[in-house]
Design a protein around this motif. Sequence first.
Motif, PDB file in Angstrom:
ATOM      1  N   ALA A 113     -35.642  10.643 -43.747  1.00 31.09           N
ATOM      2  CA  ALA A 113     -34.921  11.065 -42.572  1.00 31.09           C
ATOM      3  C   ALA A 113     -35.052  10.368 -41.438  1.00 31.09           C
ATOM      4  N   PHE A 114     -36.236  10.422 -41.257  1.00 31.17           N
ATOM      5  CA  PHE A 114     -36.629   9.555 -39.697  1.00 31.17           C
ATOM      6  C   PHE A 114     -36.387   8.191 -39.721  1.00 31.17           C
ATOM      7  N   MET A 115     -36.802   7.347 -40.946  1.00 33.79           N
ATOM      8  CA  MET A 115     -36.472   5.921 -40.927  1.00 33.79           C
ATOM      9  C   MET A 115     -34.811   5.631 -40.967  1.00 33.79           C
ATOM     10  N   ALA A 116     -34.017   6.649 -41.456  1.00 35.52           N
ATOM     11  CA  ALA A 116     -32.608   6.585 -41.302  1.00 35.52           C
ATOM     12  C   ALA A 116     -32.388   6.675 -39.814  1.00 35.52           C
ATOM     13  N   CYS A 117     -32.960   7.659 -39.147  1.00 28.60           N
ATOM     14  CA  CYS A 117     -32.843   7.737 -37.711  1.00 28.60           C
ATOM     15  C   CYS A 117     -33.189   6.033 -37.035  1.00 28.60           C
ATOM     16  N   PHE A 118     -34.228   5.750 -37.411  1.00 26.48           N
ATOM     17  CA  PHE A 118     -34.450   4.385 -36.834  1.00 26.48           C
ATOM     18  C   PHE A 118     -33.524   3.408 -37.060  1.00 26.48           C
ATOM     19  N   TYR A 119     -33.153   3.341 -38.306  1.00 23.44           N
ATOM     20  CA  TYR A 119     -32.162   2.455 -38.649  1.00 23.44           C
ATOM     21  C   TYR A 119     -30.790   2.546 -37.993  1.00 23.44           C
ATOM     22  N   PHE A 120     -30.263   3.970 -37.821  1.00 19.69           N
ATOM     23  CA  PHE A 120     -29.019   3.976 -37.254  1.00 19.69           C
ATOM     24  C   PHE A 120     -29.245   3.821 -35.499  1.00 19.69           C
ATOM     25  N   ILE A 121     -30.315   4.032 -35.024  1.00 19.81           N
ATOM     26  CA  ILE A 121     -30.783   3.828 -33.768  1.00 19.81           C
ATOM     27  C   ILE A 121     -30.432   2.080 -33.488  1.00 19.81           C
ATOM     28  N   TRP A 122     -31.172   1.274 -34.229  1.00 22.82           N
ATOM     29  CA  TRP A 122     -30.897  -0.044 -34.233  1.00 22.82           C
ATOM     30  C   TRP A 122     -29.721  -0.489 -34.436  1.00 22.82           C
ATOM     31  N   LEU A 123     -28.808   0.091 -35.464  1.00 27.16           N
ATOM     32  CA  LEU A 123     -27.472  -0.115 -35.508  1.00 27.16           C
ATOM     33  C   LEU A 123     -26.647   0.334 -34.266  1.00 27.16           C
ATOM     34  N   GLN A 124     -26.902   1.374 -33.541  1.00 25.65           N
ATOM     35  CA  GLN A 124     -26.203   1.780 -32.242  1.00 25.65           C
ATOM     36  C   GLN A 124     -26.556   0.823 -31.015  1.00 25.65           C
ATOM     37  N   ARG A 125     -27.800   0.442 -30.991  1.00 29.53           N
ATOM     38  CA  ARG A 125     -28.254  -0.708 -30.094  1.00 29.53           C
ATOM     39  C   ARG A 125     -27.323  -1.990 -30.454  1.00 29.53           C
ATOM     40  N   ASN A 126     -27.221  -2.402 -31.566  1.00 27.16           N
ATOM     41  CA  ASN A 126     -26.694  -3.573 -31.557  1.00 27.16           C
ATOM     42  C   ASN A 126     -25.075  -3.469 -31.535  1.00 27.16           C
ATOM     43  N   ARG A 127     -24.478  -2.267 -31.890  1.00 31.80           N
ATOM     44  CA  ARG A 127     -23.262  -2.020 -31.550  1.00 31.80           C
ATOM     45  C   ARG A 127     -23.001  -2.112 -29.952  1.00 31.80           C
ATOM     46  N   ALA A 128     -23.868  -1.803 -29.265  1.00 29.85           N
ATOM     47  CA  ALA A 128     -23.821  -1.609 -27.736  1.00 29.85           C
ATOM     48  C   ALA A 128     -23.602  -2.906 -27.345  1.00 29.85           C
ATOM     49  N   ARG A 129     -24.641  -3.874 -27.977  1.00 32.72           N
ATOM     50  CA  ARG A 129     -24.667  -5.204 -27.560  1.00 32.72           C
ATOM     51  C   ARG A 129     -23.416  -5.911 -27.757  1.00 32.72           C
ATOM     52  N   VAL A 130     -22.873  -5.789 -28.821  1.00 32.09           N
ATOM     53  CA  VAL A 130     -21.583  -6.415 -29.507  1.00 32.09           C
ATOM     54  C   VAL A 130     -20.337  -5.816 -28.980  1.00 32.09           C
ATOM     55  N   GLU A 131     -20.024  -4.533 -29.025  1.00 28.92           N
ATOM     56  CA  GLU A 131     -18.652  -3.821 -28.965  1.00 28.92           C
ATOM     57  C   GLU A 131     -18.696  -3.158 -27.456  1.00 28.92           C
ATOM     58  N   HIS A 132     -19.921  -3.067 -26.859  1.00 31.71           N
ATOM     59  CA  HIS A 132     -20.058  -2.187 -25.642  1.00 31.71           C
ATOM     60  C   HIS A 132     -19.555  -0.619 -25.640  1.00 31.71           C
ATOM     61  N   SER A 133     -19.942  -0.224 -26.891  1.00 28.49           N
ATOM     62  CA  SER A 133     -19.811   1.157 -26.962  1.00 28.49           C
ATOM     63  C   SER A 133     -20.806   1.840 -27.741  1.00 28.49           C
ATOM     64  N   LEU A 134     -20.865   3.286 -27.609  1.00 25.68           N
ATOM     65  CA  LEU A 134     -22.004   3.950 -28.393  1.00 25.68           C
ATOM     66  C   LEU A 134     -21.369   5.088 -29.004  1.00 25.68           C
ATOM     67  N   VAL A 135     -21.921   5.616 -29.884  1.00 31.50           N
ATOM     68  CA  VAL A 135     -21.443   6.688 -30.653  1.00 31.50           C
ATOM     69  C   VAL A 135     -22.263   7.994 -30.231  1.00 31.50           C
ATOM     70  N   LYS A 136     -21.850   9.017 -29.988  1.00 36.09           N
ATOM     71  CA  LYS A 136     -22.628  10.162 -29.515  1.00 36.09           C
ATOM     72  C   LYS A 136     -23.809  10.401 -30.415  1.00 36.09           C
ATOM     73  N   PRO A 137     -25.106  10.910 -29.961  1.00 36.85           N
ATOM     74  CA  PRO A 137     -26.131  11.151 -30.761  1.00 36.85           C
ATOM     75  C   PRO A 137     -25.935  12.133 -32.022  1.00 36.85           C
ATOM     76  N   ALA A 138     -24.905  13.079 -31.846  1.00 34.76           N
ATOM     77  CA  ALA A 138     -24.765  13.890 -32.892  1.00 34.76           C
ATOM     78  C   ALA A 138     -24.204  13.279 -34.001  1.00 34.76           C
ATOM     79  N   GLU A 139     -23.259  12.234 -33.776  1.00 35.70           N
ATOM     80  CA  GLU A 139     -22.812  11.491 -34.847  1.00 35.70           C
ATOM     81  C   GLU A 139     -23.861  10.708 -35.489  1.00 35.70           C
ATOM     82  N   VAL A 140     -24.799  10.135 -34.829  1.00 38.50           N
ATOM     83  CA  VAL A 140     -25.978   9.217 -35.311  1.00 38.50           C
ATOM     84  C   VAL A 140     -26.605  10.229 -36.216  1.00 38.50           C
ATOM     85  N   VAL A 141     -27.187  11.487 -35.795  1.00 39.48           N
ATOM     86  CA  VAL A 141     -27.848  12.440 -36.699  1.00 39.48           C
ATOM     87  C   VAL A 141     -27.143  12.851 -37.963  1.00 39.48           C
TER      88      VAL A 141
END
Length: 174
Positions: A113-141
């Motif tokens: 569960a927590f490794m999945a969180c770390f993976y999705f945090i990294w995914l969101q970080r890359n999304r913020a870098r490329v697309e300049h947008s973030l998903v709400k934390p609840a969606e990531v969870v």
Amino acid sequence: MLRVKYHPVDWHSIVWNKMAIPKHKFICWLIAREALQVKSKLFGLGIAPDDDCLLYGSAAETHLHLFQQCPYSRTILLEMARLCHVALPSTDILRLIWLQKWSKYRRGVLLCAFMACFYFIWLQRNRARVEHSLVKPAEVVRSARNVTKMRICTFQNQLDMLDRQWLKSIEVCK
């Protein structure tokens, strides 16, 4: 004689457990080695214009900040900890889980569960870098819960009664 002998690392068993998803293991391995291309590293090489965190923007984006201290990441980890009935420490959640006297199955589920969180945090970080947008934390969870649920379903035939009761009590599996 040609191979360099390295000291064994203490995070080997944590990262390479059998329950976690392989791509999540790989990202956690890079996190453990501090080998991800975070902005502080890129800024030091002269590649990035600044070292501000892409998720929150108020601090330098280092491995420690991105996966433990960033308010965006911390919200995700705290919510997953709440859902799993685990007290989240200020540092190194994976090591805390590994050192607990829980069953092997329970530790595996929590690590997954927590490794999945770390993976999705990294995914969101890359999304913020490329697309300049973030998903709400609840969606990531929610995404982390879904992939964890799909993964642990394949290991449910190995459960004892206490693990079955615990699995029903946590919201990761709902």
